[in-house]
Design a protein around this motif. Structure first.
Motif, PDB file in Angstrom:
ATOM      1  N   MET A  21      -4.168 -31.581  -5.109  1.00 26.28           N
ATOM      2  CA  MET A  21      -2.843 -31.066  -5.391  1.00 26.28           C
ATOM      3  C   MET A  21      -2.130 -30.100  -4.116  1.00 26.28           C
ATOM      4  O   MET A  21      -1.057 -30.510  -3.808  1.00 26.28           O
ATOM      5  CB  MET A  21      -3.346 -29.312  -6.463  1.00 26.28           C
ATOM      6  CG  MET A  21      -1.866 -29.309  -7.074  1.00 26.28           C
ATOM      7  SD  MET A  21      -0.551 -29.461  -7.133  1.00 26.28           S
ATOM      8  CE  MET A  21      -1.512 -30.703  -9.151  1.00 26.28           C
ATOM      9  N   ASN A  22      -3.044 -29.667  -3.692  1.00 24.26           N
ATOM     10  CA  ASN A  22      -2.678 -29.145  -2.207  1.00 24.26           C
ATOM     11  C   ASN A  22      -1.700 -27.783  -2.684  1.00 24.26           C
ATOM     12  O   ASN A  22      -0.341 -27.767  -2.823  1.00 24.26           O
ATOM     13  CB  ASN A  22      -1.351 -30.030  -1.802  1.00 24.26           C
ATOM     14  CG  ASN A  22      -1.338 -29.541   0.413  1.00 24.26           C
ATOM     15  OD1 ASN A  22      -1.046 -28.290   0.436  1.00 24.26           O
ATOM     16  ND2 ASN A  22      -2.670 -29.485   0.893  1.00 24.26           N
ATOM     17  N   LEU A  23      -2.447 -26.862  -2.718  1.00 23.15           N
ATOM     18  CA  LEU A  23      -1.846 -25.451  -2.775  1.00 23.15           C
ATOM     19  C   LEU A  23      -0.917 -24.754  -1.770  1.00 23.15           C
ATOM     20  O   LEU A  23       0.157 -23.955  -2.541  1.00 23.15           O
ATOM     21  CB  LEU A  23      -2.628 -23.934  -3.471  1.00 23.15           C
ATOM     22  CG  LEU A  23      -3.360 -24.719  -5.067  1.00 23.15           C
ATOM     23  CD1 LEU A  23      -3.911 -23.495  -5.031  1.00 23.15           C
ATOM     24  CD2 LEU A  23      -2.031 -25.335  -6.282  1.00 23.15           C
ATOM     25  N   VAL A  24      -0.980 -25.274  -0.316  1.00 20.35           N
ATOM     26  CA  VAL A  24      -0.149 -25.249   0.920  1.00 20.35           C
ATOM     27  C   VAL A  24       1.914 -25.333   0.265  1.00 20.35           C
ATOM     28  O   VAL A  24       2.215 -24.560   0.394  1.00 20.35           O
ATOM     29  CB  VAL A  24      -0.730 -25.629   1.814  1.00 20.35           C
ATOM     30  CG1 VAL A  24       0.307 -25.744   2.722  1.00 20.35           C
ATOM     31  CG2 VAL A  24      -1.871 -24.906   2.199  1.00 20.35           C
ATOM     32  N   ALA A  25       1.520 -26.105  -0.104  1.00 27.02           N
ATOM     33  CA  ALA A  25       2.596 -26.894  -1.138  1.00 27.02           C
ATOM     34  C   ALA A  25       3.776 -26.189  -1.950  1.00 27.02           C
ATOM     35  O   ALA A  25       4.560 -25.955  -1.495  1.00 27.02           O
ATOM     36  CB  ALA A  25       2.741 -28.143  -1.449  1.00 27.02           C
ATOM     37  N   LYS A  26       2.757 -25.399  -2.693  1.00 28.21           N
ATOM     38  CA  LYS A  26       3.884 -24.827  -3.352  1.00 28.21           C
ATOM     39  C   LYS A  26       3.432 -23.471  -3.203  1.00 28.21           C
ATOM     40  O   LYS A  26       4.877 -22.640  -3.501  1.00 28.21           O
ATOM     41  CB  LYS A  26       2.768 -24.469  -4.679  1.00 28.21           C
ATOM     42  CG  LYS A  26       2.607 -25.974  -5.403  1.00 28.21           C
ATOM     43  CD  LYS A  26       1.457 -26.364  -7.652  1.00 28.21           C
ATOM     44  CE  LYS A  26       2.223 -26.745  -7.177  1.00 28.21           C
ATOM     45  NZ  LYS A  26       1.054 -26.408  -9.299  1.00 28.21           N
ATOM     46  N   GLU A  27       3.114 -22.642  -2.584  1.00 23.97           N
ATOM     47  CA  GLU A  27       3.355 -21.928  -1.550  1.00 23.97           C
ATOM     48  C   GLU A  27       3.862 -21.367  -0.497  1.00 23.97           C
ATOM     49  O   GLU A  27       4.880 -19.983  -0.565  1.00 23.97           O
ATOM     50  CB  GLU A  27       1.337 -20.877  -0.751  1.00 23.97           C
ATOM     51  CG  GLU A  27      -0.039 -20.754  -1.993  1.00 23.97           C
ATOM     52  CD  GLU A  27      -0.394 -20.262  -0.726  1.00 23.97           C
ATOM     53  OE1 GLU A  27      -1.836 -20.346  -1.849  1.00 23.97           O
ATOM     54  OE2 GLU A  27      -0.559 -20.213  -0.259  1.00 23.97           O
ATOM     55  N   PHE A  28       4.571 -23.476  -0.140  1.00 19.39           N
ATOM     56  CA  PHE A  28       5.740 -22.962   1.203  1.00 19.39           C
ATOM     57  C   PHE A  28       6.871 -22.635   0.227  1.00 19.39           C
ATOM     58  O   PHE A  28       7.950 -21.174   0.485  1.00 19.39           O
ATOM     59  CB  PHE A  28       5.471 -23.955   1.593  1.00 19.39           C
ATOM     60  CG  PHE A  28       6.694 -24.596   2.204  1.00 19.39           C
ATOM     61  CD1 PHE A  28       6.791 -23.579   4.097  1.00 19.39           C
ATOM     62  CD2 PHE A  28       7.795 -24.881   2.240  1.00 19.39           C
ATOM     63  CE1 PHE A  28       7.664 -24.095   4.739  1.00 19.39           C
ATOM     64  CE2 PHE A  28       8.829 -24.992   3.130  1.00 19.39           C
ATOM     65  CZ  PHE A  28       8.703 -23.937   4.672  1.00 19.39           C
ATOM     66  N   ILE A  29       7.207 -23.200  -0.768  1.00 23.68           N
ATOM     67  CA  ILE A  29       8.313 -22.985  -1.652  1.00 23.68           C
ATOM     68  C   ILE A  29       8.136 -21.672  -1.966  1.00 23.68           C
ATOM     69  O   ILE A  29       9.587 -21.175  -2.283  1.00 23.68           O
ATOM     70  CB  ILE A  29       8.116 -24.147  -2.452  1.00 23.68           C
ATOM     71  CG1 ILE A  29       7.910 -25.754  -2.513  1.00 23.68           C
ATOM     72  CG2 ILE A  29       9.038 -23.728  -3.832  1.00 23.68           C
ATOM     73  CD1 ILE A  29       9.038 -26.112  -1.640  1.00 23.68           C
ATOM     74  N   ALA A  30       7.037 -21.248  -2.945  1.00 21.13           N
ATOM     75  CA  ALA A  30       7.018 -19.990  -3.640  1.00 21.13           C
ATOM     76  C   ALA A  30       7.746 -18.875  -1.998  1.00 21.13           C
ATOM     77  O   ALA A  30       8.947 -18.037  -3.314  1.00 21.13           O
ATOM     78  CB  ALA A  30       6.056 -19.504  -4.211  1.00 21.13           C
TER      79      ALA A  30
END
Length: 472
Positions: free
Chosen positions: A368-377
């Motif tokens: 998935m890569n949650l860093v990508a989602k954290e960056f957006i959030a």
């Protein structure tokens, strides 16, 4: 619904009662466990020199019993460093060239899963729901079923599932599938992973498709479905808003002066495409000299699995590559790449994401890569940054406002960096808002609830006879 029993390779026990666990996954699972009452079982992270590890240790906090078991040094070498991370990990990340199969390590992998089953079984009550996590524990359901455990058992794979040609190249691949078939529900990150899994079953002719994601394998009925994991979107956004006042974040902002910050945050792993990313950044600087001394690329890469030789070699390669680019492109008052090879607190990362103009998330393959989602959030809604994202990350199937790249194409990634830096405010806001809306709805609590609901519903319909043309 009965108690929830979570089983994972490692158990994130809060240091003190009342402390919030680190990371969105731990937050969601702790919340689910507190609500239902239950157990979180797994390896303590400690090893002992004897032939048999000591009995499990129990730690009660609220409605949760944390149960931690040590492993022997042999167990750790064969189960964890061996089969799990030298066979399953590279193969699931499409790296057959890095897989090092050995029968001793394979035996250790199954032995530890059997140990987990024997230590877990006495703790299970008849109406408990079991949720097993990730590639370390694929055979666990089979071992529990062999002991007569009939409880509902779900499994979630956090990493990718490769195509049939790749998985079939792994020795013991049929035994791995046999292990998965004893779960009631197998959750995958993306539709691509699910398609690869179903394609393997069809190609090998070892399972019968029953429809609606349901399969039958040697009398075992199970379901496979997509349940992409999320983050704790709202709380992470709030954390980022507060974190910009953190002294470490303020110093970082001041140190780059008026330059745009490009940030990458990855565990040190060959699947993350770190050397390709550095090459792409160098190509960007050479192709767009107007950005010299106007951007700083911060790459934060904590050490990972340093006991495995491949990771130690990679650490040296990444550091040398960053140093080479700095030596070739830097000036007396400008260091293009800042490379940090240690862990940074999550609250500080949230603040760094918020002040960054570009998030560079370019793994060669990722579940998935949650860093990508954290960056957006973490972004400021009034002036959001741009996510440059590998099309081979699971997050690319969800974050349609990202600038997608092929991480193997360094020239294309270089151009994407330039595009992100020059993107208009209106376009940045529109892209960010679409992704943020998705993340707010599909957060980690939604993922947790959706998986458990799917698991219990599937178990309920299993008793209904399946009518096929042959039986009709």
């Amino acid at each position: 619904m009965g108690r929830l029993v979570v089983i994972s390779n490692r158990v994130p026990v809060p240091a003190r009662s009342g402390d919030a666990p680190a990371g969105g996954l731990a937050v969601a699972l702790n919340a689910a466990l507190q609500e239902r009452g239950g157990i979180w079982f797994g390896w303590s992270g400690k090893s002992s020199p004897g032939a048999e590890p000591p009995p499990p240790r129990f730690q009660q906090q609220g409605n949760i019993s944390y149960v931690l078991t040590d492993l022997t040094e042999t167990d750790v070498e064969e189960y964890y460093h061996g089969f799990a991370n030298r066979v399953l990990w590279p193969i699931c990340h499409y790296r057959l060239d890095l897989a090092e199969y050995g029968r001793k390590e394979m035996a250790g992998y199954f032995r530890v899963n059997r140990l987990f089953a024997h230590r877990l079984a006495p703790l299970i009550q008849p109406d408990d729901i079991l949720w097993v996590h990730d590639y370390h524990l694929i055979p666990l359901a089979f071992e529990l079923r062999q002991m007569g455990i009939k409880n509902t058992i779900g499994f979630f794979l956090h990493i990718p599932w490769p195509p049939s040609d790749v998985i079939a190249a792994m020795p013991m691949h049929e035994e791995i599938i046999r292990g998965l078939s004893h779960y009631d529900l197998i959750g995958f990150q993306t539709d691509y992973d699910l398609d690869n899994f179903a394609g393997y079953l069809a190609r090998e002719g070892i399972a019968r498709k029953l429809g609606a994601g349901r399969f039958e394998y040697h009398g075992q009925h199970f379901k496979a479905a997509v349940h992409g994991i999320g983050i704790e979107t709202k709380s992470f956004a709030q954390m980022a808003q507060v974190a910009i006042s953190n002294s470490a974040v303020r110093k970082a902002r001041q140190s780059v002066e008026s330059r745009d910050l490009i940030i990458g945050v990855d565990r040190l792993d060959y699947s993350k495409g770190l050397t390709q990313r550095i090459d792409a950044f160098e190509r960007f600087l050479r192709a767009y000299p107007g950005y010299h001394n106007k951007v700083t690329y911060l790459q934060i890469t904590p050490k990972s699995r340093s006991e495995v030789p491949e990771y130690e070699t990679m650490q040296k390669m990444v550091a040398e590559e960053a140093g080479r680019v700095n030596g070739a492109m830097g000036t007396l008052d400008w260091v293009p790449i800042r490379y940090v090879n240690r862990s940074v607190g999550r609250h500080i990362l949230a603040g760094l994401y918020r002040i960054a103009r570009v998030g560079l998330v370019t793994p060669l393959r990722d579940g998935m890569n949650l860093v990508a989602k954290e960056f957006i959030a973490a972004q400021d809604p009034d002036n959001p940054g741009v996510l440059v994202l590998s099309r081979f990350a699971g997050a690319a199937r969800e974050l349609d406002g990202a600038v997608l790249v092929n991480p193997y194409d360094t020239e294309g990634t270089a151009n994407a960096i330039a595009r992100a830096l020059s993107m208009s405010l209106q376009e940045r806001r529109e892209r960010w808002q679409n992704m943020m809306n998705f993340l707010l709805h599909h957060d980690v609590s939604h993922w947790c609830d959706a998986f458990l609901n799917d698991l219990t519903q599937h178990k309920q319909i299993q008793a209904v006879p399946i009518v096929t043309k042959a039986s009709a």
